[in-house]
Scaffold this motif. Structure first.
Motif, short mmCIF file in Angstrom:
data_model
loop_
_atom_site.label_atom_id
_atom_site.label_comp_id
_atom_site.label_asym_id
_atom_site.label_seq_id
_atom_site.Cartn_x
_atom_site.Cartn_y
_atom_site.Cartn_z
N GLU A 1 0.91 -1.37 0.07
CA GLU A 1 -0.02 0.06 0.03
C GLU A 1 1.10 1.13 -0.06
OE1 GLU A 1 -3.40 0.35 2.62
OE2 GLU A 1 -4.11 -1.75 2.28
N ASP A 2 1.73 1.28 0.71
CA ASP A 2 3.04 2.45 0.86
C ASP A 2 4.03 2.44 -0.51
OD1 ASP A 2 4.23 4.70 1.57
OD2 ASP A 2 5.33 3.88 3.06
N GLN A 3 3.28 2.80 -1.64
CA GLN A 3 4.16 2.83 -2.81
C GLN A 3 3.32 3.81 -3.60
OE1 GLN A 3 4.16 -0.14 -5.94
NE2 GLN A 3 3.21 -1.35 -4.28
N PRO A 4 3.89 4.49 -4.66
CA PRO A 4 3.60 5.52 -5.52
C PRO A 4 2.15 4.68 -6.46
CG PRO A 4 5.45 5.62 -5.58
CD PRO A 4 5.55 4.35 -4.61
N CYS A 5 1.32 5.44 -6.73
CA CYS A 5 0.07 4.73 -7.26
C CYS A 5 0.66 4.47 -8.80
CB CYS A 5 -1.07 5.68 -7.23
SG CYS A 5 -2.40 5.32 -8.42
N HIS A 6 0.40 3.45 -9.55
CA HIS A 6 0.99 3.28 -10.81
C HIS A 6 -0.10 3.37 -11.79
CE1 HIS A 6 -1.20 -0.55 -9.57
NE2 HIS A 6 -1.43 -0.68 -10.83
N LEU A 7 -1.24 4.03 -11.73
CA LEU A 7 -2.02 4.64 -12.62
C LEU A 7 -2.03 5.78 -12.43
CD1 LEU A 7 -4.81 2.06 -11.15
CD2 LEU A 7 -3.58 1.96 -13.26
N LYS A 8 -1.59 6.43 -13.39
CA LYS A 8 -1.09 7.88 -13.48
C LYS A 8 -2.04 8.62 -14.32
CE LYS A 8 2.93 6.79 -11.82
NZ LYS A 8 3.33 7.13 -10.23
N LEU A 9 -2.36 9.75 -13.63
CA LEU A 9 -3.43 10.84 -14.46
C LEU A 9 -2.76 11.76 -14.92
CD1 LEU A 9 -6.46 10.80 -11.84
CD2 LEU A 9 -6.26 9.45 -13.60
N THR A 10 -2.91 12.01 -16.35
CA THR A 10 -2.18 13.21 -17.05
C THR A 10 -2.71 14.58 -16.45
OG1 THR A 10 -1.94 11.96 -19.03
CG2 THR A 10 -1.43 14.33 -19.26
N ASP A 11 -4.14 14.53 -16.29
CA ASP A 11 -4.61 15.64 -15.70
C ASP A 11 -5.55 15.34 -14.52
OD1 ASP A 11 -6.06 17.89 -14.93
OD2 ASP A 11 -6.76 18.66 -17.03
N PRO A 12 -5.55 15.25 -13.39
CA PRO A 12 -6.14 14.85 -12.10
C PRO A 12 -7.72 15.40 -12.27
CG PRO A 12 -4.12 15.55 -11.28
CD PRO A 12 -3.92 16.00 -13.00
N GLU A 13 -7.74 16.56 -13.00
CA GLU A 13 -9.20 17.21 -13.04
C GLU A 13 -10.12 16.54 -14.02
OE1 GLU A 13 -10.00 19.63 -10.63
OE2 GLU A 13 -7.66 19.32 -10.20
N VAL A 14 -9.56 15.82 -14.82
CA VAL A 14 -10.23 15.26 -16.15
C VAL A 14 -11.47 14.44 -15.76
CG1 VAL A 14 -10.17 13.68 -18.08
CG2 VAL A 14 -8.82 15.64 -18.12
N PRO A 15 -11.35 13.50 -14.78
CA PRO A 15 -12.29 12.58 -14.15
C PRO A 15 -13.58 13.15 -13.99
CG PRO A 15 -10.48 11.61 -13.45
CD PRO A 15 -9.98 13.08 -14.14
N ILE A 16 -13.31 14.36 -12.94
CA ILE A 16 -14.69 14.69 -12.45
C ILE A 16 -15.18 16.01 -13.17
CG2 ILE A 16 -15.70 16.07 -10.46
CD1 ILE A 16 -15.08 13.18 -9.85
N ARG A 17 -14.11 16.70 -13.78
CA ARG A 17 -14.60 17.84 -14.63
C ARG A 17 -15.41 17.49 -16.02
NH1 ARG A 17 -9.44 20.47 -16.41
NH2 ARG A 17 -9.66 19.08 -18.34
N ASP A 18 -14.70 16.41 -16.57
CA ASP A 18 -15.17 16.20 -18.07
C ASP A 18 -15.72 14.84 -18.02
OD1 ASP A 18 -13.66 18.45 -18.73
OD2 ASP A 18 -11.92 17.29 -19.59
N LYS B 1 -9.51 2.25 -22.65
CA LYS B 1 -10.89 2.52 -22.66
C LYS B 1 -11.18 4.03 -22.43
CE LYS B 1 -14.96 1.83 -24.38
NZ LYS B 1 -15.26 2.04 -25.73
N ASP B 2 -10.38 4.52 -21.52
CA ASP B 2 -10.66 5.91 -20.95
C ASP B 2 -10.91 6.81 -22.25
OD1 ASP B 2 -10.89 8.25 -19.30
OD2 ASP B 2 -8.69 8.53 -19.59
N PRO B 3 -11.84 7.45 -22.24
CA PRO B 3 -12.59 8.30 -23.48
C PRO B 3 -11.42 9.28 -23.58
CG PRO B 3 -14.13 8.49 -21.58
CD PRO B 3 -13.28 7.53 -21.31
N ALA B 4 -10.88 10.00 -22.51
CA ALA B 4 -9.74 11.24 -22.60
C ALA B 4 -8.41 10.68 -22.63
CB ALA B 4 -10.21 11.92 -21.36
N GLN B 5 -8.17 9.45 -22.72
CA GLN B 5 -6.79 9.02 -22.55
C GLN B 5 -5.95 9.60 -21.82
OE1 GLN B 5 -5.62 6.15 -25.18
NE2 GLN B 5 -7.52 5.91 -24.17
N ASN B 6 -6.65 9.59 -20.54
CA ASN B 6 -5.99 10.64 -19.53
C ASN B 6 -5.36 9.44 -18.49
OD1 ASN B 6 -5.65 13.09 -18.00
ND2 ASN B 6 -7.01 12.17 -16.43
#
Length: 547
Positions: free
Chosen positions: A462-479, A525-530
Motif C-alpha cells: 500500500e505504501d508505494q506510488p500509485c501506478h495508475l497515472k492521471l495526465t490531468d487529475p481534474e479530467v475524471p470529475i470535470r469532463d 478505454k478511458d475516453p480522454a486517454q488520461n
C-alpha cells in the motif's frame, strides 16, 4: 548487468524466445547470456488466457514436450457454438455455419484445453534448464535508449519507495540490464511496448489496435456434468445488440471448467459494465447447467489485443523487437494467441542468434526478422483472418460472422474490411445511452467485485506510488463525469476506480490501486486517454493459480 539478450516478460512469446536462443547456443557450442525479467511474483502469476492451445509452435520448440511433462493433458474432444437469444433460449449453430477457424476438433490436429499460466511455469523450467537466467519479481520500468536512438536494454523499477516518492527502509534502486538486443514480450498493451510504438512510429500506416477485455473464472464442478475436452463458444445475450463479444466454457482436467466472457472494448454505452455482464451470463441455462452446484475458485481479467494483421505494427527497431501480444499477434478468428505469440518468439530468437553468431555487436534494426516473420505460418494465418474483427465491428456479430464464414469459404477473396476508429473514441455521452440495471449477485453463480478480487490473490504494497497515472487529475470529475458518467467505475473489472463524495459533499475520483489486476483496460478505454498504466513495484498484482 550486461547480457547478450534481455527479454521483458515471461509469457509464451518471451519464454519461447529464451528457450530457442539457448537451444541454438547449446547446439552451436557458443556461450550466450540470456535474461528474462518478469514483474509477477513468479513465472505464470500474471498469465491469463482461455485457453485452447494449438500445439504447432510448441511442436517446433520441443518436439518431445509430452516426454518432458508439458501440462497438456486434456485434448479438445467436442465443439459447440451457440447463439444466446435471450436469458433462457439458445440456438446451437450447425457446424456449416461456424467459421472454420473456430473448429477445435477434426481439423487434422489435436488442440488442448490448458492453463496458460501452467504452460508458462513449465516453459520457465525448460528455459532455466537450458541456461536462461529468469528473474521474477522485477518490473521493467524504463527503456534504455542511447544518444543515437538505439535501445540498449531496460531499467528495472526501484523497490521500497513510499507513496510520497521517498525511499523507505530497505530501499533497493532499480538496475540497468544492458543487452545487445532486447525483446519486449509484455503482453497486450505493454507499457514499454506502447512507448516504443510511439517513439519509433511503429504503427505508421496501420489501423489503430483494437482490444477486448477477457474475464475468466475457474470452477470446481460436480462429476456428473463434467466432460473433459468439451469446448463451448457463443455470443448474443446478455450483451446488447450493438456490443460485440462472446463467451467460452472449457472443460479442463480434475473436474474443473473455465468460463469467461470477452467484451469488445469498442462498445458505445458508457453505462455498460463488462464484469456485471459476465456475472449475468452465468445464469443462462446453457452455462448454469455446468456451474450449478459447483464452486468458484479463481477469477481474473486481462485485455486482449484483437486487431489482427491490419493493426500489427512494425515489430523491429534499433536494438530490439516487439513480439507476441505486445505487438498484437493474436488470431482472433481462432480465439487463440498462444501459438502465434510463441511462433513470433521463435522467429525472433532465430533472427537474433543468427545476427550474434555472425559477429553482430547489437544495436541494429533486424530487417531479417520482418522477412522471416512474413514468411511464417503465423503471419499467413493472420493474413487469412484480416477481416475477422473489423467485419464484426462493422456489421455486428451475426452479419459479421456470416461475412467471415463466406470469406473463409472463398479463401479470403472478399474485400478486406478495416476499422480506423480507436476503441476509446466509441463511447456515446451518457445522456444518449440507455442506463443498465444489473441484478444483484446471488453468491452462487454471480458475485461482487470485492469477492472476485480476493480470488485473484491480488496484492500491492500500500505504501508505494500509485501506478495508475492521471495526465490531468481534474479530467475524471470535470469532463468524464458529466459527459460519460465516469465510465472507469464500470469498465474496470475490479473496482479500482470510484467516484465518492469528499467532506464537503463534492464528487471526488478515488483510485484503489491495490485492487489492480494489471488488465490495462483503463489505459485503453478511458475516453480522454488520461490514464496511463505503468508497472508497479515488482512482485505486485495478481497471483493466478491454474489460469
Amino acid at each position: 548487468m550486461d547480457f547478450d539478450v534481455v527479454i521483458v516478460g515471461a509469457g509464451p512469446a518471451g519464454l519461447s524466445a529464451a528457450c530457442r536462443l539457448m537451444q541454438q547456443a547449446n547446439e552451436a557450442g557458443r556461450e550466450l547470456t540470456v535474461c528474462v525479467v518478469e514483474k509477477g511474483s513468479e513465472v505464470g502469476a500474471h498469465i491469463l488466457s482461455g485457453a485452447i492451445l494449438e500445439t504447432r509452435a510448441l511442436d517446433e520448440l520441443f518436439p518431445d514436450w509430452a516426454e518432458r511433462g508439458a501440462p497438456l493433458t486434456t485434448p479438445a474432444s467436442r465443439d459447440e457454438v451457440h447463439l444466446l437469444k435471450d436469458a433462457e433460449k439458445a440456438w446451437k449453430l450447425p457446424d456449416a455455419l461456424v467459421p472454420r477457424s473456430m473448429h477445435n476438433v477434426g481439423q487434422g490436429q489435436t488442440n488442448y484445453v490448458i492453463s496458460a499460466g501452467n504452460l508458462c511455469r513449465w516453459l520457465g523450467e525448460q528455459a532455466e534448464e537450458l541456461g536462461v537466467e529468469v528473474f521474477p519479481g522485477f518490473a521493467a520500468q524504463e527503456v534504455l535508449v542511447d544518444e543515437d536512438g538505439i535501445v540498449r536494454g531496460i531499467i528495472t523499477g526501484d523497490m521500497g519507495v513510499g507513496a510520497d516518492g521517498e525511499p523507505k527502509d530497505g530501499h533497493m534502486p532499480g538496475m540497468e540490464l544492458r543487452a545487445k538486443y532486447t525483446l519486449f514480450a509484455e503482453g497486450a498493451r505493454g507499457h514499454l511496448g506502447k512507448r516504443l510504438i510511439e517513439r519509433f512510429d511503429l504503427a505508421a500506416g496501420k489501423d489503430p489496435q483494437h482490444y477486448g477485455i477477457g474475464l475468466k473464472e475457474l470452477w470446481d464442478v460436480p462429476a456428473e456434468v463434467h466432460e473433459p475436452g468439451l469446448v463451448l463458444h457463443g455470443s448474443g445475450w446478455p450483451l446488447p445488440d450493438d456490443t460485440q463479444g462472446g463467451f467460452f466454457l472449457y472443460h479442463a482436467e480434475n473436474q474443473q471448467v473455465v468460463v469467461g466472457l470477452i467484451v469488445d472494448l469498442a462498445y458505445t454505452n458508457p453505462w455498460l459494465s463488462p464484469f456485471d455482464e459476465f456475472q449475468r451470463l452465468k445464469h443462462h441455462p446453457l452455462l448454469k447447467r455446468y456451474l450449478e452446484g459447483g464452486s468458484r475458485v479463481a477469477y481474473g481479467a486481462r485485455a486482449i489485443a484483437k486487431g489482427g494483421i491490419n493493426c500489427l505494427p512494425r515489430m523491429t527497431f534499433p536494438g530490439g523487437l516487439l513480439i507476441g501480444c505486445d505487438a498484437g499477434t493474436l488470431n482472433f478468428a481462432k480465439i487463440k494467441g498462444l501459438h502465434t505469440a510463441m511462433k513470433s518468439g521463435l522467429v525472433a530468437a532465430e533472427t537474433v542468434f543468427a545476427a550474434l553468431a555472425d559477429g553482430d555487436e547489437g544495436g541494429r534494426e533486424l530487417s531479417a526478422f520482418t522477412e522471416a516473420w512474413q514468411a511464417s505460418w503465423a503471419h499467413a494465418e493472420l493474413e487469412e483472418s484480416a477481416s475477422f474483427g473489423p467485419a464484426i465491428h462493422k456489421y455486428g456479430n451475426l452479419l459479421g460472422g456470416a461475412y467471415n464464414v463466406l470469406d473463409q469459404w472463398l479463401g479470403g477473396r472478399l474485400p478486406r474490411v478495416h476499422d480506423a476508429t480507436p476503441d476509446h473514441a466509441r463511447l456515446k455521452p451518457a445522456d444518449q445511452a440507455q442506463p443498465i440495471d444489473y441484478p444483484k449477485p446471488d453468491g452462487k453463480l454471480s458475485f461482487d467485485k470485492p469477492s472476485s478480487v480476493f480470488l485473484s490473490n491480488t496484492n500491492h504494497e500500500e505504501d508505494q506510488p500509485c501506478h495508475l497515472k492521471l495526465t490531468d487529475p481534474e479530467v475524471p470529475i470535470r469532463d468524464n463525469l458529466p459527459r460519460y458518467a465516469e465510465p472507469a467505475q464500470r469498465y474496470c473489472p475490479v473496482g479500482v476506480y470510484e467516484v465518492v463524495e469528499d467532506d464537503a459533499g463534492r464528487p471526488r475520483f478515488q483510485i484503489n490501486f491495490q485492487n489492480c489486476i494489471h488488465c490495462k483496460t483503463c489505459d485503453i478505454k478511458d475516453p480522454a486517454q488520461n490514464i496511463t498504466w505503468v508497472a508497479p513495484e515488482g512482485g505486485g498484482g495478481p497471483n493466478y493459480p491454474n489460469m
